[in-house]
Write a protein that holds these residues in place. Structure first.
Motif, PDB file in Angstrom:
ATOM      1  N   VAL A 108       0.861  -1.182   0.000  1.00 20.29           N
ATOM      2  CA  VAL A 108       0.000   0.000   0.000  1.00 20.29           C
ATOM      3  C   VAL A 108       0.898   1.232   0.000  1.00 20.29           C
ATOM      4  N   ALA A 109       0.660   2.130  -0.958  1.00 21.66           N
ATOM      5  CA  ALA A 109       1.485   3.330  -1.060  1.00 21.66           C
ATOM      6  C   ALA A 109       1.369   4.142   0.228  1.00 21.66           C
ATOM      7  N   ASN A 110       2.520   4.574   0.744  1.00 24.94           N
ATOM      8  CA  ASN A 110       2.532   5.308   2.007  1.00 24.94           C
ATOM      9  C   ASN A 110       2.621   6.814   1.818  1.00 24.94           C
ATOM     10  N   LYS A 111       2.699   7.274   0.579  1.00 24.35           N
ATOM     11  CA  LYS A 111       2.737   8.710   0.304  1.00 24.35           C
ATOM     12  C   LYS A 111       1.928   8.959  -0.964  1.00 24.35           C
ATOM     13  N   VAL A 119      -3.965   3.203  -3.038  1.00 24.76           N
ATOM     14  CA  VAL A 119      -3.087   2.864  -4.154  1.00 24.76           C
ATOM     15  C   VAL A 119      -2.204   1.693  -3.739  1.00 24.76           C
ATOM     16  N   ARG A 120      -2.198   0.652  -4.538  1.00 16.46           N
ATOM     17  CA  ARG A 120      -1.372  -0.526  -4.278  1.00 16.46           C
ATOM     18  C   ARG A 120      -0.320  -0.639  -5.379  1.00 16.46           C
ATOM     19  N   ALA A 121       0.825  -1.194  -5.040  1.00 17.65           N
ATOM     20  CA  ALA A 121       1.927  -1.236  -6.000  1.00 17.65           C
ATOM     21  C   ALA A 121       2.813  -2.445  -5.742  1.00 17.65           C
ATOM     22  N   TRP A 122       3.501  -2.876  -6.790  1.00 11.34           N
ATOM     23  CA  TRP A 122       4.504  -3.941  -6.673  1.00 11.34           C
ATOM     24  C   TRP A 122       5.460  -3.848  -7.854  1.00 11.34           C
ATOM     25  N   GLY A 123       6.624  -4.439  -7.687  1.00 16.71           N
ATOM     26  CA  GLY A 123       7.608  -4.518  -8.760  1.00 16.71           C
ATOM     27  C   GLY A 123       7.715  -5.939  -9.277  1.00 16.71           C
ATOM     28  N   ARG A 124       8.161  -6.068 -10.504  1.00 17.74           N
ATOM     29  CA  ARG A 124       8.344  -7.394 -11.107  1.00 17.74           C
ATOM     30  C   ARG A 124       9.395  -7.287 -12.203  1.00 17.74           C
ATOM     31  N   THR A 153      21.799  -6.252 -13.670  1.00 15.99           N
ATOM     32  CA  THR A 153      20.982  -5.584 -14.671  1.00 15.99           C
ATOM     33  C   THR A 153      19.660  -6.331 -14.776  1.00 15.99           C
ATOM     34  N   GLY A 154      18.774  -5.855 -15.634  1.00 18.03           N
ATOM     35  CA  GLY A 154      17.496  -6.535 -15.761  1.00 18.03           C
ATOM     36  C   GLY A 154      16.479  -5.723 -16.516  1.00 18.03           C
ATOM     37  N   PHE A 155      15.256  -6.239 -16.520  1.00 17.61           N
ATOM     38  CA  PHE A 155      14.145  -5.633 -17.253  1.00 17.61           C
ATOM     39  C   PHE A 155      12.941  -5.543 -16.314  1.00 17.61           C
ATOM     40  N   PRO A 156      12.963  -4.554 -15.400  1.00 14.86           N
ATOM     41  CA  PRO A 156      11.905  -4.477 -14.393  1.00 14.86           C
ATOM     42  C   PRO A 156      10.687  -3.683 -14.874  1.00 14.86           C
ATOM     43  N   GLU A 157       9.611  -3.856 -14.154  1.00 15.65           N
ATOM     44  CA  GLU A 157       8.402  -3.049 -14.302  1.00 15.65           C
ATOM     45  C   GLU A 157       7.854  -2.760 -12.910  1.00 15.65           C
ATOM     46  N   VAL A 158       7.205  -1.606 -12.772  1.00 13.68           N
ATOM     47  CA  VAL A 158       6.544  -1.251 -11.517  1.00 13.68           C
ATOM     48  C   VAL A 158       5.080  -0.971 -11.826  1.00 13.68           C
ATOM     49  N   VAL A 159       4.186  -1.608 -11.080  1.00 14.18           N
ATOM     50  CA  VAL A 159       2.746  -1.535 -11.337  1.00 14.18           C
ATOM     51  C   VAL A 159       2.048  -0.823 -10.176  1.00 14.18           C
TER      52      VAL A 159
END
Length: 249
Positions: A108-111, A119-124, A153-159
């Motif tokens: 849960v977004a804290n700001k 607002v909920r969020a996660w990375g992948r 390195t990598g190929f991340p996304e944030v949702v």
């Protein structure tokens, strides 16, 4: 052989690297030149030095990520799984290529600048780390300590999600640092169990945002929307089982 290595090292030390990426390349090249003598005199086949390791990790992340509108702690926290490919030059030096996929836990977004919504969020994403491996030539209670140091390195996304809408920050890659301290427990001639603690540090800046709402999709590449940086400032606990390939004979 040793004379050639001595002359080569004199040249290398004159241009000692000044940043972490150059340092990684320096260590890799230094290791190769000093292990070449042992490699030439070894009767082991290539496949007898090659290991493959399925691995599972729990990633702890406490760094704050986001922009002035939304901030979230622990976007890249969760369970990652993947494969490690190891090549052992001799008993103390080797190389490893690690590949992992992570889908972070929802946070849960804290700001939030519009607090009426949750607002909920996660990375992948897929993460790749080439590393140099240093093994101890001594074991303690059947545990052989080892160190690794390499690039990340990598190929991340944030949702981000709120109500029926979703924003996916994607595009671009990054270069960071990955290091680890671990122990290797030999089970038999072909299998060993590894446990290690890893530290990772990098910054990821996406190149576009994909907005999804009901049946509509909008791609935004404006600088105003991309004023966002996501930190990978993680500590990982990783477990793996290594299989050593045998000679074909």
């Amino acid at each position: 052989m040793f004379k050639n290595n001595y002359q080569l090292n004199k040249v290398l030390f004159k241009s000692f690297p000044t940043n972490s990426l150059h340092l990684l390349l320096f260590i890799s090249f230094f290791t190769l030149t000093h292990c070449s003598f042992a490699q030439e005199n070894s009767e082991q086949k290539f496949w007898n030095r090659f290991y493959i390791s399925p691995t599972i990790s729990y990633i702890f992340s406490s760094a704050e990520s986001g922009n002035e509108l939304i901030g979230t702690n622990g976007l890249f926290k969760g369970i990652a799984s993947g494969l490690n490919f190891n090549y052992q030059i001799n008993q103390t030096f080797g190389f490893r290529l690690s590949t992992n996929y992570l889908k972070g836990q929802e946070q849960v977004a804290n700001k939030v600048s519009f607090p009426i919504y949750e607002v909920r969020a996660w990375g992948r994403g897929v993460f790749i780390s080439p590393s140099v491996v240093f093994l101890s030539n001594k074991s303690f209670f059947n545990v052989t300590p080892f160190l690794t140091f390499g690039a990340l390195t990598g190929f991340p996304e944030v949702v981000y999600t709120y109500q029926n809408e979703k924003a996916i920050f994607t595009g671009n890659t990054f270069i960071g640092i990955n290091s680890a301290l671990g122990g290797k427990i030999k089970l038999n001639k072909s299998l060993s169990f590894n446990i290690e603690v890893q530290a990772q540090k990098a910054n990821y800046t996406p190149s576009r945002v994909v907005y999804q709402s009901n049946d509509s999709v909008i791609i935004d590449e404006s600088e105003d929307e991309l004023n966002t940086s996501f930190k990978l400032d993680n500590f990982n606990l990783s477990l793996s089982l290594s299989y050593k390939f045998k000679n074909s004979k």
